[in-house]
Scaffold this active site. Structure first.
Site, PDB file in Angstrom:
ATOM      1  N   LYS A   1       0.736  -1.179  -0.039  1.00  2.56           N
ATOM      2  CA  LYS A   1       0.065  -0.035  -0.230  1.00  2.56           C
ATOM      3  C   LYS A   1       0.798   1.334  -0.134  1.00  2.56           C
ATOM      4  O   LYS A   1       1.979   1.118   0.416  1.00  2.56           O
ATOM      5  CB  LYS A   1      -0.994   0.140   1.101  1.00  2.56           C
ATOM      6  CG  LYS A   1      -1.980  -1.241   0.831  1.00  2.56           C
ATOM      7  CD  LYS A   1      -3.251  -0.833   1.623  1.00  2.56           C
ATOM      8  CE  LYS A   1      -4.258  -1.887   1.133  1.00  2.56           C
ATOM      9  NZ  LYS A   1      -5.521  -2.021   1.848  1.00  2.56           N
TER      10      LYS A   1
ATOM     11  N   ARG B   1      -3.225 -10.903   4.424  1.00  6.44           N
ATOM     12  CA  ARG B   1      -3.665 -10.695   2.891  1.00  6.44           C
ATOM     13  C   ARG B   1      -2.651 -10.045   2.335  1.00  6.44           C
ATOM     14  O   ARG B   1      -2.280  -8.826   2.392  1.00  6.44           O
ATOM     15  CB  ARG B   1      -5.071 -10.123   2.703  1.00  6.44           C
ATOM     16  CG  ARG B   1      -5.417 -10.121   1.460  1.00  6.44           C
ATOM     17  CD  ARG B   1      -6.859  -9.359   1.325  1.00  6.44           C
ATOM     18  NE  ARG B   1      -7.389  -9.219  -0.011  1.00  6.44           N
ATOM     19  CZ  ARG B   1      -7.011  -8.306  -0.866  1.00  6.44           C
ATOM     20  NH1 ARG B   1      -6.011  -7.467  -0.792  1.00  6.44           N
ATOM     21  NH2 ARG B   1      -7.597  -8.419  -2.339  1.00  6.44           N
TER      22      ARG B   1
END
Length: 328
Positions: free
Chosen positions: A269, A304
């Site tokens: 991210k 994840r």
């Protein structure tokens, strides 16, 4: 009216009075959080809160929650922020299982900041081949906000539903999941992908996200979804600034108070690149692994990630370091 109190278990490397969520992490003290007050340390918590913090979590799709689990990301999309269109989804599913993924999370709609909604028929067409390829290899999670996509995926063999909207997008999704009897992951997001990063604001991001997830859990259970089939995800990067993300990650163990397994999705991210100096998403595996290790120390069960092999190796080292030496 007395302000609500939130008890964050403070993890410790060895020992501890209690086991956190019946897992690998111990704790003996709490950080007491209240709105408008500085945090303080306490040795005790109410019995009902301690019960939620220590109760072993139910298995997820046959996987026990007594050790960290890797969920491999399969983006059946041309426009995902990290790897959209970079591989054949069916082949990627097989590759991630070989690398160590224990769950495959297959999605056909990008939810990156600024992404637009995908037509239901297109989303279904994208995910079904990957589900068919992956369902014989590992439990498959369908990453969708939409009831019709979830139903098609379940019929094709998906055994977990991962809703990034936390039941806020499609009012029919809860009923589809309840009828299936499958687990549901409820993620927190402020706003929708098109606008969620425009100007996200919170009074207290950790406690606001906690309350929002608790409310989503109540809605799920009211629809007939059992509490022991719910997973929560604080939604790093979904309507949150870098400061919001870091605040949640520093105190992520507070979410064990919801009594569910925690899923964490930080892989590649933007904030990891901004802090770590990695402009390109594929270069953010080291930073992602660093955040994962910190979250494992706080008892987070499901991770994840895109870079499965690197995380599988890292988790093997963590497990070895946490083992008691023979004869000690």
């Amino acid at each position: 009216m007395t302000a609500r109190q939130y008890f964050r278990p403070i993890p410790q490397d060895r020992g501890g009075r209690w086991r956190l969520a019946g897992g690998w992490t111990g704790f003996s003290r709490f950080e007491l959080l209240e709105r408008g007050q500085p945090p303080r340390i306490t040795d005790d918590a109410p019995a009902e809160i301690l019960d939620r913090l220590t109760a072993p979590r139910a298995p997820l799709a046959g996987l026990s929650m007594d050790r960290p689990r890797i969920m491999g990301i399969v983006n059946a999309t041309p426009d995902s922020f990290s790897d959209g269109g970079a591989y054949d989804p069916a082949a990627q599913a097989a590759r991630l299982v070989r690398d160590g993924a224990e769950i495959l999370d297959i999605g056909g709609e990008s939810t990156r900041p600024g992404a637009t909604e995908v037509a239901i028929a297109d989303e279904i067409a994208r995910v079904l081949p990957a589900i068919d390829a992956g369902r014989h290899l590992a439990p498959v999670s369908i990453d969708t906000r939409k009831a019709r996509v979830a139903k098609a995926a379940i019929d094709a063999g998906a055994v977990i539903v991962n809703d990034v909207s936390g039941l806020d997008f499609d009012p029919d999704l809860a009923d589809v999941v309840a009828r299936s009897g499958l687990p549901l992951c409820l993620m927190h997001a402020q706003g929708v992908p098109q606008t969620m990063q425009d100007d996200p604001r919170y009074d207290d991001v950790v406690l606001d996200v906690y309350d929002a997830l608790e409310e989503r859990m109540r809605r799920a259970m009211a629809a007939g979804i059992r509490a022991d089939r719910i997973v929560v995800d604080p939604g790093i990067g979904f309507g949150k600034t870098q400061a919001h993300n870091l605040a949640i990650l520093r105190r992520i163990s507070v979410f064990h108070g919801l009594g569910c397994p925690i899923l964490l999705g930080v892989s590649r991210k933007r904030f990891i690149g901004a802090i770590g100096g990695a402009e390109q998403a594929p270069d953010r595996a080291p930073g992602t692994l660093a955040v994962t290790v910190a979250a494992v120390a706080q008892g987070v069960q499901i991770h994840r990630v895109h870079d499965v092999a690197e995380h599988a190796q890292g988790l093997r080292l963590i497990a070895a370091l946490n083992e008691e030496e023979a004869g000690t």
